[in-house]
Design a protein around this motif. Structure first.
Motif, PDB file in Angstrom:
ATOM      1  N   UNK A  55       0.819  -1.214   0.000  1.00 22.34           N
ATOM      2  CA  UNK A  55       0.000   0.000   0.000  1.00 22.34           C
ATOM      3  C   UNK A  55       0.854   1.266   0.000  1.00 22.34           C
ATOM      4  N   UNK A  56       1.813   1.438   0.947  1.00 22.03           N
ATOM      5  CA  UNK A  56       2.625   2.664   0.893  1.00 22.03           C
ATOM      6  C   UNK A  56       3.497   2.754  -0.353  1.00 22.03           C
ATOM      7  N   UNK A  57       3.975   1.615  -0.878  1.00 21.17           N
ATOM      8  CA  UNK A  57       4.785   1.638  -2.102  1.00 21.17           C
ATOM      9  C   UNK A  57       3.948   2.098  -3.291  1.00 21.17           C
ATOM     10  N   UNK A  58       2.749   1.562  -3.418  1.00 18.00           N
ATOM     11  CA  UNK A  58       1.866   1.945  -4.518  1.00 18.00           C
ATOM     12  C   UNK A  58       1.539   3.437  -4.477  1.00 18.00           C
ATOM     13  N   UNK A  59       1.204   3.936  -3.284  1.00 18.63           N
ATOM     14  CA  UNK A  59       0.862   5.352  -3.162  1.00 18.63           C
ATOM     15  C   UNK A  59       2.065   6.228  -3.476  1.00 18.63           C
ATOM     16  N   UNK A  60       3.237   5.868  -2.966  1.00 19.44           N
ATOM     17  CA  UNK A  60       4.432   6.675  -3.196  1.00 19.44           C
ATOM     18  C   UNK A  60       4.802   6.745  -4.670  1.00 19.44           C
ATOM     19  N   UNK A  61       4.508   5.684  -5.432  1.00 10.85           N
ATOM     20  CA  UNK A  61       4.861   5.657  -6.850  1.00 10.85           C
ATOM     21  C   UNK A  61       3.962   6.543  -7.708  1.00 10.85           C
TER      22      UNK A  61
ATOM     23  N   UNK B 105      -2.072   5.802   4.679  1.00 12.13           N
ATOM     24  CA  UNK B 105      -1.902   4.391   5.036  1.00 12.13           C
ATOM     25  C   UNK B 105      -2.031   4.216   6.545  1.00 12.13           C
ATOM     26  N   UNK B 106      -1.284   5.023   7.308  1.00 13.21           N
ATOM     27  CA  UNK B 106      -1.346   4.940   8.771  1.00 13.21           C
ATOM     28  C   UNK B 106      -2.696   5.404   9.304  1.00 13.21           C
TER      29      UNK B 106
ATOM     30  N   UNK C 143      -7.772  11.960  15.260  1.00 15.74           N
ATOM     31  CA  UNK C 143      -7.392  13.354  14.998  1.00 15.74           C
ATOM     32  C   UNK C 143      -5.891  13.587  15.026  1.00 15.74           C
ATOM     33  N   UNK C 144      -5.176  12.856  15.889  1.00 13.69           N
ATOM     34  CA  UNK C 144      -3.723  13.033  15.941  1.00 13.69           C
ATOM     35  C   UNK C 144      -3.068  12.543  14.653  1.00 13.69           C
ATOM     36  N   UNK C 145      -3.556  11.424  14.113  1.00 14.19           N
ATOM     37  CA  UNK C 145      -3.011  10.914  12.851  1.00 14.19           C
ATOM     38  C   UNK C 145      -3.340  11.858  11.699  1.00 14.19           C
ATOM     39  N   UNK C 146      -4.529  12.458  11.718  1.00 10.12           N
ATOM     40  CA  UNK C 146      -4.876  13.468  10.710  1.00 10.12           C
ATOM     41  C   UNK C 146      -3.931  14.656  10.793  1.00 10.12           C
ATOM     42  N   UNK C 147      -3.609  15.081  12.008  1.00  8.46           N
ATOM     43  CA  UNK C 147      -2.665  16.179  12.196  1.00  8.46           C
ATOM     44  C   UNK C 147      -1.299  15.816  11.622  1.00  8.46           C
ATOM     45  N   UNK C 148      -0.866  14.573  11.853  1.00 12.46           N
ATOM     46  CA  UNK C 148       0.420  14.122  11.316  1.00 12.46           C
ATOM     47  C   UNK C 148       0.431  14.161   9.797  1.00 12.46           C
ATOM     48  N   UNK C 149      -0.693  13.777   9.168  1.00  6.07           N
ATOM     49  CA  UNK C 149      -0.771  13.799   7.703  1.00  6.07           C
ATOM     50  C   UNK C 149      -0.625  15.217   7.169  1.00  6.07           C
ATOM     51  N   UNK C 150      -1.226  16.185   7.872  1.00  6.61           N
ATOM     52  CA  UNK C 150      -1.132  17.585   7.446  1.00  6.61           C
ATOM     53  C   UNK C 150       0.284  18.116   7.619  1.00  6.61           C
ATOM     54  N   UNK C 151       0.927  17.741   8.731  1.00  9.34           N
ATOM     55  CA  UNK C 151       2.257  18.271   9.043  1.00  9.34           C
ATOM     56  C   UNK C 151       3.387  17.589   8.280  1.00  9.34           C
ATOM     57  N   UNK C 152       3.121  16.396   7.744  1.00 15.12           N
ATOM     58  CA  UNK C 152       4.165  15.569   7.146  1.00 15.12           C
ATOM     59  C   UNK C 152       4.992  16.317   6.111  1.00 15.12           C
TER      60      UNK C 152
ATOM     61  N   UNK D 199       7.784   5.710   9.525  1.00 12.40           N
ATOM     62  CA  UNK D 199       8.685   4.642   9.060  1.00 12.40           C
ATOM     63  C   UNK D 199       8.229   3.994   7.756  1.00 12.40           C
ATOM     64  N   UNK D 200       6.901   3.849   7.556  1.00 10.75           N
ATOM     65  CA  UNK D 200       6.401   3.279   6.306  1.00 10.75           C
ATOM     66  C   UNK D 200       6.592   4.253   5.149  1.00 10.75           C
ATOM     67  N   UNK D 201       6.425   5.550   5.414  1.00  8.91           N
ATOM     68  CA  UNK D 201       6.668   6.554   4.379  1.00  8.91           C
ATOM     69  C   UNK D 201       8.125   6.510   3.938  1.00  8.91           C
ATOM     70  N   UNK D 202       9.032   6.510   4.905  1.00 10.91           N
ATOM     71  CA  UNK D 202      10.460   6.506   4.594  1.00 10.91           C
ATOM     72  C   UNK D 202      10.857   5.216   3.885  1.00 10.91           C
TER      73      UNK D 202
END
Length: 473
Positions: free
Chosen positions: A144-150, A164-165, A316-325, A387-390
C-alpha cells in the motif's frame, strides 16, 4: 557494476503543476491519484482491524470457546506469524504480479481468514483464520505505501502515504469502539466488508505505470500513465523518461537478498530496518492488542472506557500528522514522537509501580490512562506512519522489493515478539514491562537523531542519491 549505482529519476512522481482535477493540454489530473489512494488504503483499514481485533474480544472469546490465557495469547499473536510470512513474500509477489495483483490476492486470503474466525468452534479454526488475515496484512503493509508513493506528487507524497497509517488507525479505532457493543463474531464483519470494497475498487483504478514499464507491458503502461495524468496531458516526455530508465537498468543483475547488504545499500537498509525495530520493540502492539486488559490491570473496573478514549484520540492526531508531514518534515515529527513514547511508557510504568506498592493507589488508574494516551498520541503523530513513508522512499526500484521485504519482516517479527510475550511480561512485572519499553524508546530517539535523514520535499531520485555512501577522495 555502474548500473547498480544508478538512481531512478522516479518519473512516476507527478509534476507539481499537475494538481487540478480538470484535464488540460498542459496539466494533468490529481483525481485519479486520489481515487487510487482511496481504494488502496482499504487494505490498511483491514490491517488496523486485524491488529485491534483481540483488544476488546479477549474476555468474550475466552468465555465463549473456553480458551486458556495461553491459547488466547497464541490467537492474539499468531496474526504476526502470518504477517511475517506475508512480509517475506511481499516484495517478490508485488514485483511478479504487480501492485494491484498483490492487493487483490491479499484481500482474498483475508476474506478466507475472517470467515474461518467467524465460524470458529475452537482454537484451531481461530488460529488458521488469524494466520490467513495476518498473511494478507503482511503484504498490505508493504504494497500500500509503495503503490501510493509511486503515483503521488512529491509535494503531497508524505501526506498521501500517511493515509496508510490513518486508515490503520481508523481500523483499530472502529474495532475498539464497535467491539464494546457487539459480539466478537459480528466484529469480524469490520474486517470482511473492507476486503470486498477493496476488491471491487481495484477494478476501477490503473496499475502502477512504473511496474508496467518494468515488465514490458508498453500499451498498458501508456494507458495507465494517461489515466493518472489526465486525458489532455502530454505524457510523451514523462513516458520517455520512464522507458529510458527501464532500458538503463535492463542489464542490472536481478536483485538477491545479499545485494541489500552491499555498501551502496547498507544505509537505507539500516534506516528502514532500524526504524521498524524501534517502532515495534517500543511496545505498541502489546498495548494495542491488549488495551482493555491493561486498563483493568491499572485499576479500572472495565477496560472499555480506556479503549474508546484511545480510539477517539488516535484519529485526529493521525490526521494532524498527515497535514504536518510535508510541512514540518519527517525528522522533527519522528523525534517528537520518540520523545513522547518515552514519556508515555515511563508515566505508565510509574502508575503500575505505585499500584503494586500501594502508594497513592487512587491516582494509579488516571496516571496509567494519561501515560497510554500520551504514548498512543505521540505514536500516531510520527513513529506509527513515518517509518512506512520513509521505507517507500529510500530504496531504488531494482532493490525495492528486497529492501522493503526486509523492513516489513522486521516490523512483523517485532510485532510477534511483543504481542506474544506481552501478557507474560505483565504477569512478571507490569511496571518492569513499561520501564523496558521506555528504555527502548529512548534509544530510538538517539537512533533517529544520529541516523535518519530528512526526505521532505525531495524527489525519490534525490533521496536515494543522498543515501549513497560518500566515496573517499
Amino acid at each position: 557494476m555502474e548500473g547498480d549505482q544508478r538512481i531512478s529519476k522516479e518519473p512516476l512522481i507527478a509534476k507539481e503543476e499537475q494538481f487540478p482535477c480538470s484535464d488540460d493540454k498542459n496539466g494533468g489530473s490529481i483525481c485519479m491519484v486520489l481515487l487510487c489512494t482511496a481504494v488502496s488504503v482499504w487494505g490498511s483499514f483491514v490491517f488496523g482491524v486485524a491488529v485491534g481485533f483481540s483488544a476488546t474480544t479477549q474476555a468474550q472469546i475466552r468465555e465463549d470457546l473456553n480458551l486458556s490465557l495461553g491459547e488466547f495469547s497464541v490467537f492474539g499473536s499468531i496474526v504476526t506469524i502470518g504477517a511475517l510470512v506475508g512480509a517475506v513474500a511481499s516484495g517478490r509477489i508485488t514485483d511478479f504480479i504487480g501492485r494491484k495483483g498483490a492487493m487483490s490476492s491479499s484481500a482474498v486470503v483475508c476474506i478466507i481468514g475472517w470467515l474461518a474466525i467467524y465460524f470458529a468452534k475452537g482454537p484451531i479454526s481461530l488460529d488458521i483464520g488469524r494466520v490467513c488475515t495476518g498473511y494478507g496484512v503482511g503484504v498490505f503493509s508493504y504494497v500500500v505505501p509503495v503503490f501510493i508513493a509511486e503515483i503521488a506528487p512529491k509535494t503531497l507524497r508524505g501526506m498521501l502515504t500517511t493515509l496508510n497509517q490513518l486508515f490503520i488507525v481508523l481500523g483499530v479505532s472502529m474495532t475498539y469502539i464497535i467491539g464494546t457493543i457487539i459480539t466478537w463474531r459480528m466484529l469480524v464483519l469490520t474486517g470482511l466488508i473492507p476486503c470486498i470494497i477493496l476488491l471491487v475498487g481495484l477494478t476501477f483504478i490503473p496499475e502502477s505505470p512504473r511496474w508496467l514499464a518494468k515488465v514490458g507491458r508498453q500499451n498498458e503502461f501508456e494507458s495507465s500513465l494517461r489515466k493518472l495524468r489526465g486525458k489532455g496531458a502530454d505524457i510523451s516526455e514523462e513516458a520517455t523518461e520512464i522507458m529510458e530508465y527501464i532500458t538503463t537498468n535492463e542489464n542490472v543483475p536481478k536483485a538477491r537478498i545479499q545485494d541489500a547488504f552491499q555498501r551502496q545499500y547498507i544505509r537505507p537498509v539500516t534506516v528502514g530496518v532500524g526504524l521498524m525495530f524501534f517502532q515495534q520493540f517500543g511496545g505498541v502492539n502489546g498495548i494495542l492488542f491488549y488495551a482493555s486488559e491493561i486498563f483493568k490491570s491499572a485499576g479500572f473496573a472495565s477496560g472499555n472506557l480506556g479503549t474508546i478514549l484511545i480510539a477517539c484520540f488516535q484519529v485526529p492526531v493521525t490526521l494532524l500528522a498527515a497535514v504536518l508531514m510535508d510541512r514540518s518534515g519527517r525528522r522533527p515529527l519522528l523525534m517528537i514522537s520518540a520523545s513522547g513514547l518515552f514519556f508515555g511508557s515511563f508515566i505508565t510504568a510509574i502508575s503500575f509501580y505505585l499500584k503494586s506498592h500501594g502508594i497513592y493507589p487512587e491516582f494509579s488508574p488516571g496516571l496509567a490512562l494519561t501515560g497510554i494516551l500520551v504514548y498512543i498520541g505521540t505514536f500516531s503523530i510520527g513513529m506509527g506512519g513515518i517509518p512506512w513513508v520513509i521505507m517507500s522512499e529510500i530504496f531504488p526500484i531494482h532493490i525495492k522489493g528486497i529492501g522493503g521485504s526486509l523492513v516489513t519482516i522486521m516490523s512483523w517479527f517485532g510485532s510477534w515478539v511483543v504481542s506474544y510475550f506481552f501478557n507474560f511480561l505483565m504477569s512478571w512485572s507490569s511496571h518492569g514491562t513499561f520501564f523496558i519499553f521506555s528504555a527502548v524508546c529512548a534509544l530510538g530517539l538517539v537512533f533517529i537523531f544520529k541516523v535518519v535523514p530528512e526526505t521532505k520535499g525531495s524527489t525519490l531520485e534525490e533521496i536515494q542519491e543522498s543515501m549513497k555512501p560518500t566515496l573517499p577522495k
